[in-house]
Design a protein around this motif. Structure first.
Motif, mmCIF file in Angstrom:
data_model
loop_
_atom_site.group_PDB
_atom_site.id
_atom_site.type_symbol
_atom_site.label_atom_id
_atom_site.label_comp_id
_atom_site.label_asym_id
_atom_site.label_seq_id
_atom_site.Cartn_x
_atom_site.Cartn_y
_atom_site.Cartn_z
ATOM 1 N N PRO A 1 -2.666 -0.878 12.906
ATOM 2 C CA PRO A 1 -2.092 -0.192 11.741
ATOM 3 C C PRO A 1 -2.476 -0.881 10.437
ATOM 4 O O PRO A 1 -2.612 -2.104 10.378
ATOM 5 N N LEU A 2 -2.666 -0.074 9.396
ATOM 6 C CA LEU A 2 -2.976 -0.572 8.057
ATOM 7 C C LEU A 2 -1.778 -0.277 7.171
ATOM 8 O O LEU A 2 -1.424 0.876 6.952
ATOM 9 N N VAL A 3 -1.133 -1.329 6.662
ATOM 10 C CA VAL A 3 0.072 -1.196 5.853
ATOM 11 C C VAL A 3 -0.268 -1.537 4.410
ATOM 12 O O VAL A 3 -0.976 -2.519 4.150
ATOM 13 N N LEU A 4 0.217 -0.737 3.462
ATOM 14 C CA LEU A 4 -0.044 -0.986 2.046
ATOM 15 C C LEU A 4 1.118 -1.765 1.443
ATOM 16 O O LEU A 4 2.268 -1.320 1.492
ATOM 17 N N ALA A 5 0.836 -2.944 0.903
ATOM 18 C CA ALA A 5 1.873 -3.753 0.259
ATOM 19 C C ALA A 5 2.189 -3.172 -1.109
ATOM 20 O O ALA A 5 1.293 -2.758 -1.841
ATOM 21 N N ALA A 6 3.453 -3.134 -1.467
ATOM 22 C CA ALA A 6 3.875 -2.556 -2.744
ATOM 23 C C ALA A 6 4.734 -3.551 -3.511
ATOM 24 O O ALA A 6 5.483 -4.336 -2.925
ATOM 25 N N GLY A 7 4.608 -3.504 -4.843
ATOM 26 C CA GLY A 7 5.482 -4.303 -5.688
ATOM 27 C C GLY A 7 5.212 -5.785 -5.688
ATOM 28 O O GLY A 7 6.032 -6.580 -6.135
ATOM 29 N N GLY A 8 4.052 -6.211 -5.177
ATOM 30 C CA GLY A 8 3.717 -7.628 -5.204
ATOM 31 C C GLY A 8 4.508 -8.471 -4.225
ATOM 32 O O GLY A 8 4.581 -9.697 -4.383
ATOM 33 N N VAL A 9 5.086 -7.851 -3.178
ATOM 34 C CA VAL A 9 5.893 -8.585 -2.198
ATOM 35 C C VAL A 9 5.456 -8.182 -0.798
ATOM 36 O O VAL A 9 5.264 -6.990 -0.516
ATOM 37 N N LEU A 10 5.283 -9.153 0.087
ATOM 38 C CA LEU A 10 4.933 -8.846 1.468
ATOM 39 C C LEU A 10 6.136 -8.259 2.197
ATOM 40 O O LEU A 10 7.284 -8.565 1.871
ATOM 41 N N PRO A 11 5.893 -7.419 3.205
ATOM 42 C CA PRO A 11 7.011 -6.919 4.012
ATOM 43 C C PRO A 11 7.777 -8.076 4.649
ATOM 44 O O PRO A 11 7.194 -9.131 4.940
ATOM 45 N N GLY A 12 9.060 -7.881 4.860
ATOM 46 C CA GLY A 12 9.889 -8.952 5.404
ATOM 47 C C GLY A 12 9.453 -9.429 6.773
ATOM 48 O O GLY A 12 9.693 -10.582 7.146
ATOM 49 N N TRP A 13 8.799 -8.566 7.547
ATOM 50 C CA TRP A 13 8.400 -8.938 8.900
ATOM 51 C C TRP A 13 7.053 -9.645 8.964
ATOM 52 O O TRP A 13 6.632 -10.084 10.042
ATOM 53 N N ALA A 14 6.317 -9.750 7.855
ATOM 54 C CA ALA A 14 4.981 -10.346 7.876
ATOM 55 C C ALA A 14 5.048 -11.799 8.314
ATOM 56 O O ALA A 14 5.900 -12.573 7.857
ATOM 57 N N GLY A 15 4.125 -12.172 9.202
ATOM 58 C CA GLY A 15 4.132 -13.537 9.719
ATOM 59 C C GLY A 15 2.790 -13.943 10.278
ATOM 60 O O GLY A 15 1.761 -13.317 9.975
ATOM 61 N N PRO A 16 2.759 -14.980 11.123
ATOM 62 C CA PRO A 16 1.493 -15.545 11.601
ATOM 63 C C PRO A 16 0.609 -14.570 12.373
ATOM 64 O O PRO A 16 -0.600 -14.806 12.495
ATOM 65 N N MET A 17 1.168 -13.488 12.892
ATOM 66 C CA MET A 17 0.369 -12.542 13.669
ATOM 67 C C MET A 17 -0.284 -11.459 12.801
ATOM 68 O O MET A 17 -0.951 -10.564 13.328
ATOM 69 N N ASP A 18 -0.102 -11.551 11.489
ATOM 70 C CA ASP A 18 -0.571 -10.500 10.601
ATOM 71 C C ASP A 18 -1.646 -11.015 9.649
ATOM 72 O O ASP A 18 -1.673 -12.196 9.300
ATOM 73 N N LEU A 19 -2.519 -10.089 9.221
ATOM 74 C CA LEU A 19 -3.572 -10.393 8.259
ATOM 75 C C LEU A 19 -3.218 -9.774 6.914
ATOM 76 O O LEU A 19 -2.945 -8.574 6.830
ATOM 77 N N VAL A 20 -3.215 -10.592 5.872
ATOM 78 C CA VAL A 20 -2.994 -10.113 4.509
ATOM 79 C C VAL A 20 -4.356 -10.003 3.831
ATOM 80 O O VAL A 20 -5.078 -10.990 3.689
ATOM 81 N N LEU A 21 -4.697 -8.778 3.453
ATOM 82 C CA LEU A 21 -6.002 -8.475 2.883
ATOM 83 C C LEU A 21 -5.826 -8.172 1.399
ATOM 84 O O LEU A 21 -5.120 -7.239 1.021
ATOM 85 N N LEU A 22 -6.466 -8.965 0.537
ATOM 86 C CA LEU A 22 -6.295 -8.864 -0.913
ATOM 87 C C LEU A 22 -7.613 -8.439 -1.549
ATOM 88 O O LEU A 22 -8.673 -8.967 -1.212
ATOM 89 N N ALA A 23 -7.543 -7.490 -2.481
ATOM 90 C CA ALA A 23 -8.762 -7.019 -3.141
ATOM 91 C C ALA A 23 -8.493 -6.813 -4.617
ATOM 92 O O ALA A 23 -7.535 -6.142 -4.992
ATOM 93 N N GLY A 24 -9.338 -7.411 -5.462
ATOM 94 C CA GLY A 24 -9.134 -7.238 -6.890
ATOM 95 C C GLY A 24 -10.162 -7.972 -7.708
ATOM 96 O O GLY A 24 -11.046 -8.653 -7.183
ATOM 97 N N ARG A 25 -10.014 -7.842 -8.991
ATOM 98 C CA ARG A 25 -10.915 -8.497 -9.935
ATOM 99 C C ARG A 25 -10.822 -10.009 -9.821
ATOM 100 O O ARG A 25 -11.780 -10.719 -10.065
#
Length: 393
Positions: free
Chosen positions: A83-107
Motif C-alpha cells: 500500500p502507498l499512503v500519503l502523509a498529510a500535514g507534515g506528520v507521520l501516521p501514528g502507526w508508522a514504525g521500523p517496518m515502514d518506508l518514509v519516502l520524501l520528495a521535494g526541492r
C-alpha cells in the motif's frame, strides 16, 4: 479578468521577450529531465532496498509539486504489492514504525519534509528521498541513514542569488524528474511495477511522449495548430472548470488547476468524473440566480456594474480508460443541458497510462504558461508552493 493578447502568442520574438524566465524552454526540456532522472535512479536505487528489507507500507510526502502521490496511484493501479499512503500535514501516521518506508520528495529546503525525515529516524522508519544534490533534505535523509536519489532539476540552486524569484520552478520543471525518481523508489520497495532496471523502459516511453507534446505545443507552432495556445485563448477571461475523464485524466485535471492558479493567476476548479459532474455543475448557473439588477431595466445604474464571470468547461480525456466513454457522454449531456456549447478538450490515447498522463499534463502545462504570458501575468509567481509547517501556501 485579464484580456489575452492573441497576437503575442504567434509572435515568437514577442513571446520570448515576455517569457523572461525561459519557462517554455523549461517545459520543453521535461523529456530530457526524465531521462536524466532515470539515469540517476538507476545509479542510486538498485542497492537501496533489498528484497529482504521490503517495507510493510510506503508513506509518501511530496507536498509542494502538484499531485505526485495521486499520479503514482493512477499509474500503478491495483498492481502494487504494497500500500502507498500519503502523509498529510507534515506528520507521520501514528502507526508508522521500523517496518515502514518514509519516502520524501521535494526541492529540498521545505521545513516540513526535513522535519518528517527527523520523525522517521526517531521512529526507526526506513527513509528514502528524491531531491536535488546538496539540498538540506539530502543532508537530513543521510543523517537518517536513508537513501537519496539526487534529482536533476533546471533551476536556481537553493540559497543562490535569484532563488527567491525562481520558486515557480516547482510547478514548471520539478514534477517530472521527481515523479521519475518516485517511480523508481516505489518500484524498488515493491509498491509499484517500475523497478530500477529494465522496467523503467516505460518511463523512457513517457519521456518520448513529453517530447512529442512539446513539439506540438512549441512557440513556433501557430495558435490554430497548437493545442496549448488554442486552449489558452479559449480560457482567457473565464474561470476554467476542469474535469478529468479516466483515472489519469483526473490527476491531470488536478495538475492543470494548480498551474492555472499558481502560474497564470487564474482561479480554476477541477475534479474527476463522474463525481465532479454531479457536484460542480451548479457553478455554471450560480451567477444567474443572484443577479441583483434586472437586465431589462433600462434606467438601472450601469456605472458600478461588473462584467459577469463566465465559467469555461474543459474536459481532459484518457480515451483508453475503459470508464471514459460513459463518463464523457454523461458530462457532455450535463454541459449541454446547462447551455455550455463551448467546451475545451484535450485527449490522449495509445501507449501506457504513464504515457497518456504525460501527454495530458504536458499540453495543459503549456496552456497555463501561454495563458500567463498572453495576459501579461508572467509565469513566475514569488512564493508559489512554498512549504510551511502547516502545509503548502
Amino acid at each position: 479578468m485579464n484580456i489575452l493578447d492573441e497576437g503575442l502568442l504567434d509572435d515568437q520574438d514577442g513571446i520570448a521577450r515576455a517569457d523572461a524566465a525561459d519557462t517554455l524552454r523549461a517545459l520543453a526540456g521535461a523529456g530530457a529531465q526524465v531521462r536524466r532522472a532515470v539515469q540517476a535512479a538507476r545509479e542510486a536505487v538498485p542497492a537501496a532496498i533489498a528484497a529482504r528489507d521490503r517495507p510493510r507500507t510506503v508513506i509518501l510526502a511530496a507536498p509542494a509539486y502538484g499531485p505526485l502521490g495521486h499520479a503514482l496511484r493512477a499509474v500503478t493501479g491495483g498492481d502494487a504489492a504494497l500500500p502507498l499512503v500519503l502523509a498529510a500535514g507534515g506528520v507521520l501516521p501514528g502507526w508508522a514504525g521500523p517496518m515502514d518506508l518514509v519516502l520524501l520528495a521535494g526541492r529540498g529546503d521545505e521545513p516540513g519534509l526535513i522535519e518528517l525525515a527527523g520523525q522517521a529516524y526517531r521512529r526507526g522508519c526506513q527513509v528514502a528521498a528524491a531531491t536535488p544534490a546538496g539540498s538540506p533534505l539530502e543532508a537530513a535523509a543521510q543523517q537518517s541513514r536513508g537513501v537519496v536519489v539526487r534529482v536533476p532539476v533546471d533551476a536556481v540552486p537553493v540559497g543562490a542569488v535569484g532563488y527567491a524569484d525562481d520558486t515557480a520552478f516547482a510547478a514548471q520543471t520539478a514534477f517530472w524528474p521527481l515523479f521519475t525518481a518516485l517511480l523508481a523508489l516505489t518500484g524498488a520497495a515493491g509498491a509499484s511495477a517500475f523497478t530500477p532496471g529494465e522496467a523503467l523502459a516505460g518511463v523512457d516511453a513517457m519521456a518520448d511522449r513529453l517530447d512529442e507534446a512539446s513539439t506540438r505545443c512549441r512557440p513556433a507552432a501557430d495558435a490554430y495548430l497548437n493545442p496549448a495556445k488554442g486552449l489558452a485563448v479559449a480560457m482567457a477571461g473565464t474561470i476554467p472548470v476542469i474535469w478529468g475523464a479516466g483515472t489519469v485524466a483526473g490527476v491531470a485535471a488536478e495538475r492543470f488547476a494548480t498551474m492555472c492558479v499558481g502560474v497564470a493567476a487564474t482561479p480554476a476548479l477541477s475534479g474527476a468524473l463522474p463525481t465532479a459532474g454531479r457536484y460542480q455543475d451548479r457553478v455554471f448557473t450560480a451567477g444567474e440566480a443572484g443577479d441583483a439588477e434586472d437586465p431589462d431595466d433600462f434606467f438601472r445604474d450601469r456605472v458600478d456594474e461588473s462584467e459577469p464571470v463566465r465559467m469555461y468547461p474543459v474536459l481532459l480525456v484518457d480515451h483508453d480508460d475503459p470508464d471514459t466513454a460513459a463518463q464523457l457522454d454523461r458530462a457532455r449531456r450535463t454541459l449541454s443541458a446547462l447551455g455550455q456549447s463551448a467546451v475545451g478538450e484535450v485527449g490522449a490515447r495509445g501507449g501506457s497510462p504513464l504515457e497518456r498522463l504525460a501527454e495530458l499534463i504536458a499540453v495543459t502545462d503549456f496552456a497555463a504558461v501561454y495563458l500567463a504570458l498572453g495576459t501579461g501575468v508572467g509565469p513566475a509567481v514569488p512564493g508559489l508552493f512554498s512549504w510551511t509547517e502547516g502545509g503548502p501556501r
